[in-house]
Design a protein around this motif. Sequence first.
Motif, PDB file in Angstrom:
ATOM      1  N   GLY A  93       6.618 -38.765  -9.944  1.00 19.99           N
ATOM      2  CA  GLY A  93       7.370 -37.566 -10.278  1.00 19.99           C
ATOM      3  C   GLY A  93       7.724 -36.674  -9.108  1.00 19.99           C
TER       4      GLY A  93
ATOM      5  N   LYS B  37       9.995 -35.193  -6.308  1.00 23.76           N
ATOM      6  CA  LYS B  37      11.453 -35.100  -6.110  1.00 23.76           C
ATOM      7  C   LYS B  37      11.734 -35.364  -4.639  1.00 23.76           C
ATOM      8  CE  LYS B  37      14.482 -33.394  -8.241  1.00 23.76           C
ATOM      9  NZ  LYS B  37      15.663 -34.177  -8.619  1.00 23.76           N
TER      10      LYS B  37
ATOM     11  N   LYS C  15      14.701 -35.565  -1.711  1.00 24.68           N
ATOM     12  CA  LYS C  15      16.071 -35.242  -1.312  1.00 24.68           C
ATOM     13  C   LYS C  15      16.213 -35.589   0.163  1.00 24.68           C
ATOM     14  CE  LYS C  15      17.731 -30.891  -1.176  1.00 24.68           C
ATOM     15  NZ  LYS C  15      18.256 -29.621  -1.695  1.00 24.68           N
TER      16      LYS C  15
ATOM     17  N   ASP D  32      19.154 -37.925  -3.839  1.00 26.88           N
ATOM     18  CA  ASP D  32      18.459 -36.888  -4.608  1.00 26.88           C
ATOM     19  C   ASP D  32      17.966 -37.538  -5.889  1.00 26.88           C
ATOM     20  OD1 ASP D  32      17.445 -34.576  -5.652  1.00 26.88           O
ATOM     21  OD2 ASP D  32      19.347 -33.498  -5.706  1.00 26.88           O
ATOM     22  N   ALA D  33      16.665 -37.791  -5.958  1.00 29.96           N
ATOM     23  CA  ALA D  33      16.132 -38.495  -7.122  1.00 29.96           C
ATOM     24  C   ALA D  33      14.656 -38.179  -7.287  1.00 29.96           C
ATOM     25  CB  ALA D  33      16.328 -39.998  -6.968  1.00 29.96           C
ATOM     26  N   GLN D  34      14.151 -38.526  -8.432  1.00 28.06           N
ATOM     27  CA  GLN D  34      12.733 -38.373  -8.709  1.00 28.06           C
ATOM     28  C   GLN D  34      12.061 -39.726  -8.526  1.00 28.06           C
ATOM     29  OE1 GLN D  34      11.523 -35.821 -11.936  1.00 28.06           O
ATOM     30  NE2 GLN D  34      10.146 -37.408 -12.687  1.00 28.06           N
TER      31      GLN D  34
ATOM     32  N   ASP E 210       9.676 -42.410  -9.537  1.00 28.86           N
ATOM     33  CA  ASP E 210       8.976 -42.807 -10.756  1.00 28.86           C
ATOM     34  C   ASP E 210       7.947 -43.896 -10.495  1.00 28.86           C
ATOM     35  OD1 ASP E 210      10.321 -41.012 -12.406  1.00 28.86           O
ATOM     36  OD2 ASP E 210      12.035 -42.342 -12.560  1.00 28.86           O
TER      37      ASP E 210
ATOM     38  N   SER F  40       9.278 -32.828  -2.862  1.00 25.92           N
ATOM     39  CA  SER F  40       8.635 -31.754  -3.629  1.00 25.92           C
ATOM     40  C   SER F  40       7.765 -32.353  -4.726  1.00 25.92           C
ATOM     41  CB  SER F  40       9.691 -30.858  -4.280  1.00 25.92           C
ATOM     42  OG  SER F  40      10.529 -30.309  -3.292  1.00 25.92           O
ATOM     43  N   TYR F  41       6.573 -31.783  -4.868  1.00 26.50           N
ATOM     44  CA  TYR F  41       5.647 -32.227  -5.910  1.00 26.50           C
ATOM     45  C   TYR F  41       4.785 -31.043  -6.315  1.00 26.50           C
ATOM     46  CZ  TYR F  41       2.006 -34.943  -8.255  1.00 26.50           C
ATOM     47  OH  TYR F  41       1.113 -35.431  -9.172  1.00 26.50           O
TER      48      TYR F  41
ATOM     49  N   THR G 103       6.761 -28.226  -1.305  1.00 25.55           N
ATOM     50  CA  THR G 103       7.790 -29.019  -0.645  1.00 25.55           C
ATOM     51  C   THR G 103       7.374 -29.321   0.792  1.00 25.55           C
ATOM     52  OG1 THR G 103       9.519 -28.036  -2.006  1.00 25.55           O
ATOM     53  CG2 THR G 103      10.225 -29.078   0.043  1.00 25.55           C
TER      54      THR G 103
END
Length: 90
Positions: free
Chosen positions: A28, A30, A32, A43-45, A47, A65-66, A70
Amino acid sequence: MILAEAKQWPLLLEPSQLENGRGVWIFGAKIKIVNTQNQVIFDAQADGPYILINLNAGQYQIEASYQGVTQTRAVSIQASAPQKLAIFWK
């Protein structure tokens, strides 16, 4: 296996978190990626424990970022030289 496949990709990201002194994979985060012209090109999460990213040779800024924290890393991609980048959260 993804690590064997990673040799075909310019960048392998491995987001993880330190728990009890050990790195554990997280899900999870993010991710970028910005190029030198300040354009967002990825730009993605995340998984999974690894993220394979296809980038052209050049300089990039990675923002990961989590849970509200960041981190930023600079990375230099070179043709035919795959890189693995581990990003740890504490």
